[in-house]
Write a protein that holds these residues in place. Structure first.
Motif, PDB file in Angstrom:
ATOM      1  N   GLU A 209       0.652  -1.000   0.499  1.00 26.20           N
ATOM      2  CA  GLU A 209      -0.090  -0.345  -0.025  1.00 26.20           C
ATOM      3  C   GLU A 209       0.736   1.751  -0.080  1.00 26.20           C
ATOM      4  O   GLU A 209       0.013   2.299  -0.783  1.00 26.20           O
ATOM      5  CB  GLU A 209      -0.836  -0.109   1.311  1.00 26.20           C
ATOM      6  CG  GLU A 209      -1.669  -0.756   0.755  1.00 26.20           C
ATOM      7  CD  GLU A 209      -3.457  -0.259   0.250  1.00 26.20           C
ATOM      8  OE1 GLU A 209      -4.151   0.339   0.972  1.00 26.20           O
ATOM      9  OE2 GLU A 209      -3.086  -0.635  -1.369  1.00 26.20           O
ATOM     10  N   GLN A 210       1.756   1.030   0.506  1.00 26.41           N
ATOM     11  CA  GLN A 210       2.736   2.499   1.019  1.00 26.41           C
ATOM     12  C   GLN A 210       3.721   2.637  -0.306  1.00 26.41           C
ATOM     13  O   GLN A 210       3.951   3.621  -0.888  1.00 26.41           O
ATOM     14  CB  GLN A 210       3.597   1.942   1.833  1.00 26.41           C
ATOM     15  CG  GLN A 210       3.560   2.529   3.398  1.00 26.41           C
ATOM     16  CD  GLN A 210       2.459   3.813   3.673  1.00 26.41           C
ATOM     17  OE1 GLN A 210       3.018   4.585   3.281  1.00 26.41           O
ATOM     18  NE2 GLN A 210       2.609   4.187   4.741  1.00 26.41           N
ATOM     19  N   LEU A 211       3.774   1.695  -1.511  1.00 29.85           N
ATOM     20  CA  LEU A 211       4.694   1.486  -2.282  1.00 29.85           C
ATOM     21  C   LEU A 211       3.354   2.160  -3.212  1.00 29.85           C
ATOM     22  O   LEU A 211       4.107   3.204  -4.324  1.00 29.85           O
ATOM     23  CB  LEU A 211       5.544   1.006  -2.798  1.00 29.85           C
ATOM     24  CG  LEU A 211       6.510  -0.439  -2.127  1.00 29.85           C
ATOM     25  CD1 LEU A 211       6.279  -2.021  -2.777  1.00 29.85           C
ATOM     26  CD2 LEU A 211       7.766   0.542  -1.695  1.00 29.85           C
ATOM     27  N   ARG A 212       2.320   1.763  -3.169  1.00 28.91           N
ATOM     28  CA  ARG A 212       1.526   2.485  -4.433  1.00 28.91           C
ATOM     29  C   ARG A 212       1.583   4.023  -4.216  1.00 28.91           C
ATOM     30  O   ARG A 212       0.809   4.467  -5.061  1.00 28.91           O
ATOM     31  CB  ARG A 212      -0.081   1.461  -4.362  1.00 28.91           C
ATOM     32  CG  ARG A 212      -1.110   1.847  -5.527  1.00 28.91           C
ATOM     33  CD  ARG A 212      -2.220   1.203  -4.614  1.00 28.91           C
ATOM     34  NE  ARG A 212      -2.780   1.885  -3.520  1.00 28.91           N
ATOM     35  CZ  ARG A 212      -3.643   2.567  -3.065  1.00 28.91           C
ATOM     36  NH1 ARG A 212      -3.677   2.931  -4.366  1.00 28.91           N
ATOM     37  NH2 ARG A 212      -3.906   2.962  -2.556  1.00 28.91           N
ATOM     38  N   ILE A 213       1.322   3.737  -2.946  1.00 28.63           N
ATOM     39  CA  ILE A 213       0.747   5.220  -2.554  1.00 28.63           C
ATOM     40  C   ILE A 213       1.858   6.679  -2.938  1.00 28.63           C
ATOM     41  O   ILE A 213       2.045   7.747  -3.090  1.00 28.63           O
ATOM     42  CB  ILE A 213       0.441   5.929  -1.030  1.00 28.63           C
ATOM     43  CG1 ILE A 213      -0.565   4.589  -0.919  1.00 28.63           C
ATOM     44  CG2 ILE A 213       0.136   6.900  -0.924  1.00 28.63           C
ATOM     45  CD1 ILE A 213      -0.996   4.855   0.398  1.00 28.63           C
ATOM     46  N   SER A 214       3.687   5.972  -3.032  1.00 27.56           N
ATOM     47  CA  SER A 214       4.332   7.036  -2.949  1.00 27.56           C
ATOM     48  C   SER A 214       4.856   6.507  -4.658  1.00 27.56           C
ATOM     49  O   SER A 214       6.014   7.359  -4.463  1.00 27.56           O
ATOM     50  CB  SER A 214       5.852   6.259  -2.327  1.00 27.56           C
ATOM     51  OG  SER A 214       5.476   6.214  -1.083  1.00 27.56           O
ATOM     52  N   GLY A 215       4.122   5.692  -5.761  1.00 28.19           N
ATOM     53  CA  GLY A 215       4.572   5.293  -6.845  1.00 28.19           C
ATOM     54  C   GLY A 215       5.828   4.838  -6.640  1.00 28.19           C
ATOM     55  O   GLY A 215       6.997   4.890  -8.059  1.00 28.19           O
ATOM     56  N   ILE A 216       5.800   3.975  -5.946  1.00 28.48           N
ATOM     57  CA  ILE A 216       7.749   3.070  -6.295  1.00 28.48           C
ATOM     58  C   ILE A 216       7.030   1.909  -6.696  1.00 28.48           C
ATOM     59  O   ILE A 216       6.016   1.129  -6.095  1.00 28.48           O
ATOM     60  CB  ILE A 216       8.382   3.009  -4.554  1.00 28.48           C
ATOM     61  CG1 ILE A 216       8.618   4.208  -4.164  1.00 28.48           C
ATOM     62  CG2 ILE A 216       9.215   1.767  -4.350  1.00 28.48           C
ATOM     63  CD1 ILE A 216       9.074   4.156  -2.489  1.00 28.48           C
ATOM     64  N   LYS A 217       7.770   1.082  -7.471  1.00 25.64           N
ATOM     65  CA  LYS A 217       7.509   0.830  -8.355  1.00 25.64           C
ATOM     66  C   LYS A 217       8.539  -0.550  -7.694  1.00 25.64           C
ATOM     67  O   LYS A 217       9.260  -0.781  -7.326  1.00 25.64           O
ATOM     68  CB  LYS A 217       8.114   0.445  -9.793  1.00 25.64           C
ATOM     69  CG  LYS A 217       7.872   1.253 -10.597  1.00 25.64           C
ATOM     70  CD  LYS A 217       8.537   0.915 -12.121  1.00 25.64           C
ATOM     71  CE  LYS A 217       7.980   1.918 -12.937  1.00 25.64           C
ATOM     72  NZ  LYS A 217       8.367   1.880 -14.712  1.00 25.64           N
ATOM     73  N   ARG A 218       7.484  -2.031  -7.446  1.00 21.30           N
ATOM     74  CA  ARG A 218       8.373  -2.877  -6.221  1.00 21.30           C
ATOM     75  C   ARG A 218       9.330  -3.916  -7.068  1.00 21.30           C
ATOM     76  O   ARG A 218      10.233  -4.183  -6.159  1.00 21.30           O
ATOM     77  CB  ARG A 218       7.208  -4.274  -6.254  1.00 21.30           C
ATOM     78  CG  ARG A 218       6.633  -5.300  -7.688  1.00 21.30           C
ATOM     79  CD  ARG A 218       5.262  -5.103  -6.833  1.00 21.30           C
ATOM     80  NE  ARG A 218       4.706  -4.470  -6.991  1.00 21.30           N
ATOM     81  CZ  ARG A 218       2.918  -5.066  -6.454  1.00 21.30           C
ATOM     82  NH1 ARG A 218       2.858  -6.152  -6.742  1.00 21.30           N
ATOM     83  NH2 ARG A 218       1.991  -4.358  -6.431  1.00 21.30           N
TER      84      ARG A 218
END
Length: 317
Positions: A209-218
């Protein structure tokens, strides 16, 4: 195989080449007939053979129940599967303490623990494979814990959500934090190795969820695909230098002298049960234990938990 002897669930598991938990599930669903001697569960050889034949689709030589005995047999099965066994899902040590309190109060009850993550726990509750499950699932759209997931994963089933504790989630890093990891964005530093939790765990949901909010690609996180099944395993890997950072709860970090903990997110760790079960004696006892000074003091004494809302009903979903 002799039909004149009885077997323990462990022996049944070896014979059928299945897990011991699966054996208990078969007993719970009434598919495998069992009885108790004190707190010990036993299965007659004849009943095991009948189960095997039934699984093959064959008839057995077991005579039908006398109609006058049917009600008694049903009562016996109900007591064994409903009143004398209770499955609790979750991984936190607080659940081990809670189970110990319940065992003291109900020595005739067989309490089973399943050490699985939040989403798998809710699915087990939905499928009737568990009685009490834990959840710490953060929903970024509502900034709410657990209740949005309960609504989605328990469609058509009323549930009661009761707080167990609050915990702090954060990063496990080496002592002194040599890689200077303090934010979610630091996980994409090229020299940083991450160790992840399995899909469905609360920590994994929080990260994604935090990656999605921050626009970070896994895919930009080195080690994102490397999974461990517990907070302890994640912390151990960081402590051994096999990873630079992992996500978990503060309580576990306190067990490692060579780890630092970077707090990120205070989470609500709840118990979820079916609303129809709440008035039953075992569940009422569970709630009373949560609200007792003895239990609260013991949990507070081990540190790392906020017990301010322990035992409070958060929602009926």
């Amino acid at each position: 195989m002799s039909t004149d002897i009885s077997y323990t669930p462990e022996e049944i598991a070896k014979i059928l080449k299945i897990s011991k938990f699966t054996v208990y599930e078969l007993i719970k669903r009434g598919e495998l007939t069992a009885y108790r001697i004190g707190r010990k569960v036993r299965v007659e050889g004849a009943d095991l053979e009948a189960y095997k034949q039934k699984s093959k689709g064959l008839s057995t030589s077991t005579p039908p129940l006398d109609p006058s005995a049917i009600n008694e047999e049903l009562v016996h099965r109900h007591r064994l599967t409903s009143d004398e066994s209770l499955v609790i899902c979750g991984q936190d040590i607080v659940l081990d303490i809670l189970t110990r309190y319940l065992e003291k109060q109900f020595p005739q009850v067989h309490f089973l623990r399943r050490y699985i993550g939040s989403i798998d726990g809710l699915m087990a509750l939905y499928r009737g494979l568990a009685n009490v499950v834990t959840a710490h699932l953060w929903d970024s759209d509502t900034n709410e814990y657990n209740t949005p997931y309960v609504r989605r994963l328990m469609p058509g089933h009323q549930t009661c959500v009761i707080n167990l504790v609050y915990r702090m989630e954060g990063f496990y890093v080496a002592k002194g934090n040599p890689k200077n990891i303090t934010t979610w964005g630091d996980l994409v530093k090229p020299e940083v190795r991450y160790v992840n939790r399995e899909r469905g765990s609360g920590a994994r949901v929080l990260l994604d969820e935090q990656l999605r909010i921050s626009g970070i690609k896994r895919q930009d996180i080195l080690g994102y695909g490397e999974e461990e099944l517990t907070h302890l395993a994640v912390a151990s890997k960081v402590a051994r230098g096999e990873a630079d950072v992992g996500l978990g709860i503060e309580k576990v970090a306190m067990q490692f002298a060579n780890l630092d903990f970077i707090p990120l997110h205070k989470e609500r760790y709840d118990l979820v049960m079916r609303l129809e079960d709440v008035e039953r004696p075992h569940f009422q006892a569970l709630i009373s234990i949560l609200r007792s000074s003895a239990f609260r003091n013991e949990v507070q004494g081990i540190g790392g938990y906020d017990i301010s809302q322990m035992g409070e009903i958060i929602a009926e979903v």
